[in-house]
Design a protein around this motif. Structure first.
Motif, short mmCIF file in Angstrom:
data_model
loop_
_atom_site.label_atom_id
_atom_site.label_comp_id
_atom_site.label_asym_id
_atom_site.label_seq_id
_atom_site.Cartn_x
_atom_site.Cartn_y
_atom_site.Cartn_z
N SER A 7 0.88 -1.09 0.02
CA SER A 7 -0.37 0.07 0.39
C SER A 7 0.86 1.26 0.20
N GLY A 8 -0.15 2.75 -0.35
CA GLY A 8 0.78 3.47 -0.43
C GLY A 8 0.68 4.27 -1.22
N LEU A 18 7.36 9.36 -1.39
CA LEU A 18 6.30 8.70 -0.89
C LEU A 18 6.24 8.12 -0.32
N ARG A 19 5.84 7.05 1.08
CA ARG A 19 6.44 5.96 1.44
C ARG A 19 5.65 4.79 1.36
N LEU A 20 5.87 3.49 0.95
CA LEU A 20 5.33 2.38 0.88
C LEU A 20 5.53 1.69 2.07
N SER A 21 4.36 0.33 2.09
CA SER A 21 4.26 -0.40 3.05
C SER A 21 4.11 -1.33 2.48
N TYR A 80 9.07 -0.80 5.52
CA TYR A 80 8.64 -0.12 4.24
C TYR A 80 9.94 0.84 3.05
N GLN A 82 10.61 3.82 2.12
CA GLN A 82 10.95 5.31 1.54
C GLN A 82 11.21 5.87 0.41
#
Length: 128
Positions: A7-8, A18-21, A80, A82
């Motif tokens: 997500s993210g 953006l930060r993806l998780s 994560y 980043q």
């Protein structure tokens, strides 16, 4: 059975962040190395970054080194990515993947074929 979900993703301007998780369910990530990969339209899926199961050692593709940071939060069973100073060429679907080592000292690997479990991906679009 481990499942991972990203997500993210979203739309961001050049230079943005953006930060993806990558959230895992069904199992602890302690015995897994985690990788992030991406696939742009018309291109092959490529490696972005990975983090080991144990000491948190990391690797990055040259194209993202110095701009992206991978980290893992064991309390939340989450990894994560980043992403800072985003460029239009970062536009892609981003996938996280897990590689089971069965031990808590598994290394970080950047080869797609090494990974056992994949998420569905999250779209990242960087506008110029």
């Amino acid at each position: 059975q481990l499942q991972v979900a990203e997500s993210g993703g979203g739309l961001v301007q050049t230079g943005g962040s953006l930060r993806l998780s990558c959230v895992a369910s069904g199992s602890s990530l302690d015995y897994y190395a985690i990788g992030w990969f991406r696939q742009a339209p018309g291109k092959e899926r490529e490696r972005v970054s990975c983090v080991s199961s144990a000491d948190g050692s990391t690797k990055y593709a040259d194209s993202v080194k110095g701009r992206f940071t991978i980290s893992r939060d064991r309390n939340w069973n989450t990894v994560y990515l980043q992403m800072n100073s985003l460029k239009p060429e970062d536009t892609a679907v981003y996938y996280c993947a897990a590689r089971y080592w069965g031990t808590d000292d598994g290394p970080c690997v950047m080869t797609l074929s090494e990974y056992d479990y994949w998420g569905q991906g999250t779209q990242v679009t960087v506008s110029s």
